[in-house]
Motif scaffolding. Structure first.
Motif, PDB file in Angstrom:
ATOM      1  N   SER A 147      61.027  77.863 -84.601  1.00  0.00           N
ATOM      2  CA  SER A 147      62.219  77.818 -83.033  1.00  0.00           C
ATOM      3  C   SER A 147      62.739  78.787 -82.266  1.00  0.00           C
ATOM      4  CB  SER A 147      63.480  77.678 -83.911  1.00  0.00           C
ATOM      5  OG  SER A 147      63.369  76.136 -85.163  1.00  0.00           O
ATOM      6  N   TYR A 148      61.961  79.886 -82.733  1.00  0.00           N
ATOM      7  CA  TYR A 148      62.712  81.487 -82.069  1.00  0.00           C
ATOM      8  C   TYR A 148      60.668  81.677 -81.127  1.00  0.00           C
ATOM      9  CZ  TYR A 148      66.233  81.560 -84.855  1.00  0.00           C
ATOM     10  OH  TYR A 148      67.238  81.395 -85.703  1.00  0.00           O
ATOM     11  N   GLN A 229      70.212  79.222 -85.611  1.00  0.00           N
ATOM     12  CA  GLN A 229      70.847  80.125 -84.627  1.00  0.00           C
ATOM     13  C   GLN A 229      70.213  81.373 -84.729  1.00  0.00           C
ATOM     14  OE1 GLN A 229      75.715  79.301 -83.714  1.00  0.00           O
ATOM     15  NE2 GLN A 229      74.999  81.858 -84.197  1.00  0.00           N
ATOM     16  N   LEU A 230      69.687  82.207 -83.678  1.00  0.00           N
ATOM     17  CA  LEU A 230      69.573  83.881 -83.906  1.00  0.00           C
ATOM     18  C   LEU A 230      70.600  83.384 -82.648  1.00  0.00           C
ATOM     19  CD1 LEU A 230      67.131  85.782 -83.997  1.00  0.00           C
ATOM     20  CD2 LEU A 230      65.959  85.283 -81.830  1.00  0.00           C
ATOM     21  N   GLU A 231      70.566  85.158 -83.378  1.00  0.00           N
ATOM     22  CA  GLU A 231      71.854  86.045 -82.789  1.00  0.00           C
ATOM     23  C   GLU A 231      71.542  87.804 -83.215  1.00  0.00           C
ATOM     24  OE1 GLU A 231      75.252  84.249 -84.756  1.00  0.00           O
ATOM     25  OE2 GLU A 231      75.135  86.258 -86.824  1.00  0.00           O
ATOM     26  N   PRO A 232      72.255  88.550 -82.401  1.00  0.00           N
ATOM     27  CA  PRO A 232      71.656  90.295 -82.403  1.00  0.00           C
ATOM     28  C   PRO A 232      72.910  90.733 -83.428  1.00  0.00           C
ATOM     29  CG  PRO A 232      73.309  89.789 -80.369  1.00  0.00           C
ATOM     30  CD  PRO A 232      73.151  88.372 -81.030  1.00  0.00           C
ATOM     31  N   HIS A 250      61.413  85.044 -73.308  1.00  0.00           N
ATOM     32  CA  HIS A 250      61.491  84.026 -74.301  1.00  0.00           C
ATOM     33  C   HIS A 250      62.201  82.612 -74.397  1.00  0.00           C
ATOM     34  CE1 HIS A 250      57.642  86.944 -74.606  1.00  0.00           C
ATOM     35  NE2 HIS A 250      58.735  87.925 -74.842  1.00  0.00           N
ATOM     36  N   ASN A 251      63.275  82.888 -74.756  1.00  0.00           N
ATOM     37  CA  ASN A 251      64.268  81.714 -74.950  1.00  0.00           C
ATOM     38  C   ASN A 251      65.239  81.398 -73.836  1.00  0.00           C
ATOM     39  OD1 ASN A 251      63.775  81.639 -77.743  1.00  0.00           O
ATOM     40  ND2 ASN A 251      63.411  83.752 -77.881  1.00  0.00           N
ATOM     41  N   LEU A 252      65.221  80.732 -73.151  1.00  0.00           N
ATOM     42  CA  LEU A 252      65.614  80.613 -72.148  1.00  0.00           C
ATOM     43  C   LEU A 252      67.383  80.094 -71.892  1.00  0.00           C
ATOM     44  CD1 LEU A 252      62.436  79.157 -69.167  1.00  0.00           C
ATOM     45  CD2 LEU A 252      63.381  81.739 -69.686  1.00  0.00           C
ATOM     46  N   ASP A 253      66.913  78.965 -73.528  1.00  0.00           N
ATOM     47  CA  ASP A 253      68.762  78.569 -73.365  1.00  0.00           C
ATOM     48  C   ASP A 253      69.473  79.690 -74.198  1.00  0.00           C
ATOM     49  OD1 ASP A 253      67.740  76.605 -72.845  1.00  0.00           O
ATOM     50  OD2 ASP A 253      66.992  75.385 -74.559  1.00  0.00           O
ATOM     51  N   MET A 254      69.013  80.554 -74.557  1.00  0.00           N
ATOM     52  CA  MET A 254      69.642  81.824 -75.026  1.00  0.00           C
ATOM     53  C   MET A 254      70.982  82.325 -74.195  1.00  0.00           C
ATOM     54  SD  MET A 254      68.473  85.777 -75.972  1.00  0.00           S
ATOM     55  CE  MET A 254      68.175  85.197 -78.046  1.00  0.00           C
ATOM     56  N   LEU A 261      70.793  82.607 -79.292  1.00  0.00           N
ATOM     57  CA  LEU A 261      70.255  81.258 -79.578  1.00  0.00           C
ATOM     58  C   LEU A 261      70.061  79.881 -80.459  1.00  0.00           C
ATOM     59  CD1 LEU A 261      67.809  79.762 -77.757  1.00  0.00           C
ATOM     60  CD2 LEU A 261      66.456  81.333 -79.454  1.00  0.00           C
ATOM     61  N   VAL A 262      71.006  78.901 -79.716  1.00  0.00           N
ATOM     62  CA  VAL A 262      70.798  77.797 -80.773  1.00  0.00           C
ATOM     63  C   VAL A 262      69.744  76.756 -80.642  1.00  0.00           C
ATOM     64  CG1 VAL A 262      72.622  76.131 -81.752  1.00  0.00           C
ATOM     65  CG2 VAL A 262      73.526  78.624 -81.064  1.00  0.00           C
TER      66      VAL A 262
END
Length: 299
Positions: A147-148, A229-232, A250-254, A261-262
């Motif tokens: 997904s990421y 969900q990716l988070e810092p 690489h993740n334009l929806d971030m 990023l979801v």
């Protein structure tokens, strides 16, 4: 007299001129209550009322045994958590896990109790694919079902307070099931964590799903994952900028402000499940459909 004998028959065996109170088993503990009285048939009626009162007292005392059993289970679960933290051998961890599961089954605590199910839990991964991932360098794609992006980015899962399992209300889901996995981005030439160099970029992945009780299995929670969900994990603006430089292209929806990023998972995402080998307010021992075994400690 026959009616009186029948009324106490659940606790006593009446033989000619002798009366026995048999041992009463509570979970895996046996409370010895063997008493012999020699009385005549006429005298027996006079004993029914006081013996019934004594039986109530003994049964009240016997009902306290599960509390002692619970203390034993908590002690064994705490020991298992310490073994995991101390990087004990897999053989020792497996042995202690089996022991705890057997004690729990005997005590009847190996099933889902909805009243104590929800909450935040620290996770100790004991066995299975996830446990192996803690010992090796993996890719971002393996962590996130691709997904990421970039999927080939090398990462190392870390054991910190930022990880664990949450069950309860979240984002409109009444029965959310969330697995939080913290990680470091690393530079590595192979899959071994030996020689892997942290880059200073830290993050956390959330696998967010919804759980439901299984109709045919009191031990089981069925889980359908709905999003990733990716988070810092950052301490400064510099950390955030490094995070965005690594992932945003690489993740334009971030979200460029939060770095979050979801990604919604397909509606056809496979359903997983967790079988509860132990469920107490403090600790839960679960075995997943992929073979992983995890000890959860409430925080």
């Amino acid at each position: 007299m026959q009616a009186a004998n029948t009324a106490v028959g659940a606790y006593m065996h009446v033989q000619p001129r002798s009366w026995y109170i048999v041992g009463t088993s509570v979970t895996s503990y046996v409370v010895p209550m063997h008493v012999t009285l020699t009385v005549s048939s006429a005298e027996m009626c006079a004993w029914v009322v006081p013996w019934a009162a004594l039986l109530r007292l003994l049964c009240t005392q016997a009902s306290q045994v599960p509390a002692a059993s619970t203390e034993k289970l908590v002690y064994e679960a705490r020991e298992l958590a310490q073994l995991s933290q101390q990087n004990a051998s897999q053989q020792d961890i497996d042995r202690h896990t089996s022991k705890l599961a057997e004690l729990s089954a005997a005590a009847g605590t190996n099933k889902v109790s909805i009243e104590i199910n929800d909450g935040w839990f620290k996770a100790y991964t004991l066995l299975g694919r996830t446990a192996q991932r803690f010992r090796t360098v993996i890719t971002l794609g393996i962590l996130s079902f691709n997904s990421y992006k970039p999927t080939d980015l090398k990462i190392k899962i870390t054991s910190t307070d930022a990880g664990g399992v949450y069950k309860g209300e979240r984002d409109g889901l009444q029965h959310a099931y969330v697995i939080a996995t913290p990680f470091d981005v690393v530079e590595s030439s192979g899959d071994s964590d030996e020689g892997a160099k942290p880059t200073g970029i830290k993050g956390r992945s959330l696998a967010i799903g919804e759980y439901a009780l299984a109709d045919d299995n009191p031990q089981r929670l069925k889980i359908t994952f709905k999003k990733m969900q990716l988070e810092p994990v950052v301490d400064s603006p510099t950390d955030m900028q490094c995070w965005l430089d690594t992932f945003a292209p690489h993740n334009l929806d971030m979200d460029f402000e939060t770095g979050v990023l979801v990604v919604d998972l397909p509606a056809s995402s496979p359903e997983g499940w967790m079988d509860y080998l132990l469920m107490l307010p403090e600790y839960q021992l679960v075995q997943g459909n992929m073979g992983s075994t995890t000890l959860l400690e409430r925080v």
